[in-house]
Scaffold this motif. Structure first.
Motif, PDB file in Angstrom:
ATOM      1  N   GLY A  42       0.817  -1.216   0.000  1.00  0.00           N
ATOM      2  CA  GLY A  42       0.000   0.000   0.000  1.00  0.00           C
ATOM      3  C   GLY A  42       0.845   1.258   0.000  1.00  0.00           C
ATOM      4  O   GLY A  42       0.570   2.211  -0.734  1.00  0.00           O
ATOM      5  N   LYS A  43       1.903   1.268   0.792  1.00  0.00           N
ATOM      6  CA  LYS A  43       2.794   2.434   0.846  1.00  0.00           C
ATOM      7  C   LYS A  43       3.523   2.613  -0.486  1.00  0.00           C
ATOM      8  O   LYS A  43       3.677   3.735  -0.974  1.00  0.00           O
ATOM      9  N   LEU A  44       3.983   1.513  -1.069  1.00  0.00           N
ATOM     10  CA  LEU A  44       4.679   1.609  -2.355  1.00  0.00           C
ATOM     11  C   LEU A  44       3.735   2.066  -3.462  1.00  0.00           C
ATOM     12  O   LEU A  44       4.136   2.821  -4.362  1.00  0.00           O
ATOM     13  N   ASP A  45       2.497   1.641  -3.401  1.00  0.00           N
ATOM     14  CA  ASP A  45       1.495   2.102  -4.361  1.00  0.00           C
ATOM     15  C   ASP A  45       1.299   3.608  -4.217  1.00  0.00           C
ATOM     16  O   ASP A  45       1.223   4.341  -5.206  1.00  0.00           O
ATOM     17  N   LEU A  46       1.248   4.077  -2.979  1.00  0.00           N
ATOM     18  CA  LEU A  46       1.130   5.509  -2.716  1.00  0.00           C
ATOM     19  C   LEU A  46       2.353   6.265  -3.240  1.00  0.00           C
ATOM     20  O   LEU A  46       2.229   7.319  -3.864  1.00  0.00           O
ATOM     21  N   VAL A  47       3.553   5.715  -3.013  1.00  0.00           N
ATOM     22  CA  VAL A  47       4.781   6.334  -3.522  1.00  0.00           C
ATOM     23  C   VAL A  47       4.713   6.462  -5.034  1.00  0.00           C
ATOM     24  O   VAL A  47       4.961   7.535  -5.593  1.00  0.00           O
ATOM     25  N   GLN A  48       4.373   5.370  -5.699  1.00  0.00           N
ATOM     26  CA  GLN A  48       4.329   5.368  -7.165  1.00  0.00           C
ATOM     27  C   GLN A  48       3.325   6.393  -7.676  1.00  0.00           C
ATOM     28  O   GLN A  48       3.627   7.182  -8.573  1.00  0.00           O
ATOM     29  N   SER A  49       2.160   6.418  -7.100  1.00  0.00           N
ATOM     30  CA  SER A  49       1.124   7.355  -7.539  1.00  0.00           C
ATOM     31  C   SER A  49       1.533   8.804  -7.292  1.00  0.00           C
ATOM     32  O   SER A  49       1.335   9.676  -8.143  1.00  0.00           O
ATOM     33  N   PHE A  50       2.111   9.053  -6.133  1.00  0.00           N
ATOM     34  CA  PHE A  50       2.500  10.415  -5.800  1.00  0.00           C
ATOM     35  C   PHE A  50       3.688  10.888  -6.634  1.00  0.00           C
ATOM     36  O   PHE A  50       3.805  12.077  -6.947  1.00  0.00           O
ATOM     37  N   THR A 102       5.134  15.023 -10.978  1.00  0.00           N
ATOM     38  CA  THR A 102       5.605  15.447 -12.301  1.00  0.00           C
ATOM     39  C   THR A 102       4.745  16.561 -12.884  1.00  0.00           C
ATOM     40  O   THR A 102       5.213  17.330 -13.716  1.00  0.00           O
ATOM     41  N   TYR A 103       3.498  16.671 -12.432  1.00  0.00           N
ATOM     42  CA  TYR A 103       2.613  17.712 -12.958  1.00  0.00           C
ATOM     43  C   TYR A 103       2.975  19.103 -12.442  1.00  0.00           C
ATOM     44  O   TYR A 103       2.527  20.097 -13.002  1.00  0.00           O
ATOM     45  N   GLU A 104       3.764  19.171 -11.380  1.00  0.00           N
ATOM     46  CA  GLU A 104       4.179  20.464 -10.829  1.00  0.00           C
ATOM     47  C   GLU A 104       5.591  20.854 -11.253  1.00  0.00           C
ATOM     48  O   GLU A 104       6.027  21.962 -11.005  1.00  0.00           O
ATOM     49  N   MET A 105       6.315  19.929 -11.870  1.00  0.00           N
ATOM     50  CA  MET A 105       7.713  20.179 -12.227  1.00  0.00           C
ATOM     51  C   MET A 105       7.813  20.793 -13.619  1.00  0.00           C
ATOM     52  O   MET A 105       6.925  20.611 -14.453  1.00  0.00           O
ATOM     53  N   GLN A 106       8.923  21.496 -13.876  1.00  0.00           N
ATOM     54  CA  GLN A 106       9.132  22.174 -15.153  1.00  0.00           C
ATOM     55  C   GLN A 106      10.153  21.467 -16.045  1.00  0.00           C
ATOM     56  O   GLN A 106       9.994  21.443 -17.260  1.00  0.00           O
ATOM     57  N   ASP A 107      11.204  20.917 -15.469  1.00  0.00           N
ATOM     58  CA  ASP A 107      12.313  20.334 -16.219  1.00  0.00           C
ATOM     59  C   ASP A 107      11.899  18.982 -16.810  1.00  0.00           C
ATOM     60  O   ASP A 107      11.644  18.027 -16.079  1.00  0.00           O
ATOM     61  N   SER A 108      11.855  18.894 -18.141  1.00  0.00           N
ATOM     62  CA  SER A 108      11.363  17.683 -18.803  1.00  0.00           C
ATOM     63  C   SER A 108      12.253  16.465 -18.522  1.00  0.00           C
ATOM     64  O   SER A 108      11.751  15.342 -18.407  1.00  0.00           O
ATOM     65  N   LYS A 117      25.761  21.839  -2.985  1.00  0.00           N
ATOM     66  CA  LYS A 117      26.292  22.094  -1.645  1.00  0.00           C
ATOM     67  C   LYS A 117      25.334  22.992  -0.889  1.00  0.00           C
ATOM     68  O   LYS A 117      24.906  24.021  -1.379  1.00  0.00           O
ATOM     69  N   PHE A 118      25.001  22.529   0.292  1.00  0.00           N
ATOM     70  CA  PHE A 118      24.121  23.289   1.162  1.00  0.00           C
ATOM     71  C   PHE A 118      24.806  23.478   2.505  1.00  0.00           C
ATOM     72  O   PHE A 118      25.601  22.648   2.917  1.00  0.00           O
ATOM     73  N   GLU A 119      24.473  24.534   3.140  1.00  0.00           N
ATOM     74  CA  GLU A 119      24.722  24.600   4.567  1.00  0.00           C
ATOM     75  C   GLU A 119      23.609  23.731   5.138  1.00  0.00           C
ATOM     76  O   GLU A 119      23.061  22.911   4.443  1.00  0.00           O
ATOM     77  N   PHE A 120      23.229  23.925   6.339  1.00  0.00           N
ATOM     78  CA  PHE A 120      22.125  23.153   6.891  1.00  0.00           C
ATOM     79  C   PHE A 120      20.830  23.681   6.293  1.00  0.00           C
ATOM     80  O   PHE A 120      20.519  24.858   6.407  1.00  0.00           O
ATOM     81  N   VAL A 121      20.075  22.809   5.623  1.00  0.00           N
ATOM     82  CA  VAL A 121      18.836  23.230   4.969  1.00  0.00           C
ATOM     83  C   VAL A 121      17.684  22.392   5.507  1.00  0.00           C
ATOM     84  O   VAL A 121      17.728  21.169   5.478  1.00  0.00           O
ATOM     85  N   LEU A 122      16.678  23.056   5.999  1.00  0.00           N
ATOM     86  CA  LEU A 122      15.465  22.362   6.406  1.00  0.00           C
ATOM     87  C   LEU A 122      14.532  22.303   5.208  1.00  0.00           C
ATOM     88  O   LEU A 122      14.405  23.281   4.470  1.00  0.00           O
ATOM     89  N   PRO A 123      13.869  21.156   5.016  1.00  0.00           N
ATOM     90  CA  PRO A 123      12.890  21.119   3.932  1.00  0.00           C
ATOM     91  C   PRO A 123      11.826  22.187   4.158  1.00  0.00           C
ATOM     92  O   PRO A 123      11.314  22.343   5.258  1.00  0.00           O
ATOM     93  N   GLY A 124      11.566  22.922   3.153  1.00  0.00           N
ATOM     94  CA  GLY A 124      10.546  23.958   3.211  1.00  0.00           C
ATOM     95  C   GLY A 124      10.234  24.363   1.797  1.00  0.00           C
ATOM     96  O   GLY A 124      11.133  24.587   0.998  1.00  0.00           O
ATOM     97  N   ALA A 125       8.989  24.417   1.494  1.00  0.00           N
ATOM     98  CA  ALA A 125       8.597  24.630   0.109  1.00  0.00           C
ATOM     99  C   ALA A 125       8.605  26.100  -0.261  1.00  0.00           C
ATOM    100  O   ALA A 125       8.051  26.931   0.442  1.00  0.00           O
ATOM    101  N   LEU A 126       9.243  26.390  -1.380  1.00  0.00           N
ATOM    102  CA  LEU A 126       9.199  27.718  -1.967  1.00  0.00           C
ATOM    103  C   LEU A 126       8.191  27.766  -3.109  1.00  0.00           C
ATOM    104  O   LEU A 126       7.825  28.835  -3.572  1.00  0.00           O
ATOM    105  N   ASN A 127       7.775  26.580  -3.566  1.00  0.00           N
ATOM    106  CA  ASN A 127       6.787  26.495  -4.644  1.00  0.00           C
ATOM    107  C   ASN A 127       6.059  25.156  -4.550  1.00  0.00           C
ATOM    108  O   ASN A 127       6.382  24.313  -3.711  1.00  0.00           O
ATOM    109  N   LYS A 128       5.074  24.958  -5.423  1.00  0.00           N
ATOM    110  CA  LYS A 128       4.260  23.738  -5.381  1.00  0.00           C
ATOM    111  C   LYS A 128       5.078  22.475  -5.632  1.00  0.00           C
ATOM    112  O   LYS A 128       4.854  21.443  -5.003  1.00  0.00           O
ATOM    113  N   ALA A 129       5.997  22.546  -6.568  1.00  0.00           N
ATOM    114  CA  ALA A 129       6.811  21.368  -6.889  1.00  0.00           C
ATOM    115  C   ALA A 129       7.620  20.928  -5.674  1.00  0.00           C
ATOM    116  O   ALA A 129       7.689  19.738  -5.364  1.00  0.00           O
TER     117      ALA A 129
END
Length: 160
Positions: free
Chosen positions: A30-38, A43-49, A99-111
């Motif tokens: 069930g979790k893998l099915d969710l991963v695959q679907s998500f 891909t619908y929010e991403m720009q780079d083909s 290269k990042f310093e310490f970066v917390l996940p945080g969305a700047l856009n929908k993708a």
């Protein structure tokens, strides 16, 4: 037409037999099915083909893992496939890693937001996979691939 229910609603079919729906493999499927679907959803929010095609390809790889978990494909076949796929995903990580310093996940856009949620779902699937790994002698390479997949998604989100 009369609706006929299964005798035991807590039993489901896995390849080669029946299994209790409370079986850890069912949770993982069930979790893998969710991963695959998500993944496809992201891909619908991403720009780079190129990144979109890579994500779609990775989503197809989830089906290979699901086939092993369900018992439809032998572990040795999955091992041979995912030994190569593990090397490929490590190479993919190097292409998106910056290269990042310490970066917390945080969305700047929908993708980024979608990819961050996807990474969390993959981590949940990885934990489920760990539960069944020893019990059912599943592929170590596929489990490591799932671990690296979440890292790839983390870096991919930072590139959006």
């Amino acid at each position: 037409m009369e609706l006929k229910l299964k005798e035991n609603q807590l039993v489901t079919d896995l390849y080669g037999g029946k299994s209790d729906k409370l079986d850890d493999r069912i949770d993982l499927l069930g979790k893998l099915d969710l991963v695959q679907s998500f993944m496809v959803r992201c891909t619908y929010e991403m720009q780079d083909s190129e990144q979109i095609e890579t994500l779609k390809s990775l989503s197809q790889d989830i089906f290979y893992i699901m086939s092993e978990i369900s018992g439809a494909v032998d572990k040795q076949i999955i091992d041979s496939v995912f030994k190569t796929k593990l090397e490929e995903i490590i190479n993919l990580i190097s292409t998106v890693k910056t290269k990042f310093e310490f970066v917390l996940p945080g969305a700047l856009n929908k993708a980024q937001a979608q990819l961050d949620v996807l990474r969390c779902i993959i981590r949940q699937a990885e934990l489920e996979y760990c539960k069944i790994y020893d019990k059912y002698k599943t592929s170590q390479y596929a489990l490591e691939w799932v671990n690296k997949l979440s890292l790839y998604i983390y870096y991919l989100a930072r590139r959006q």
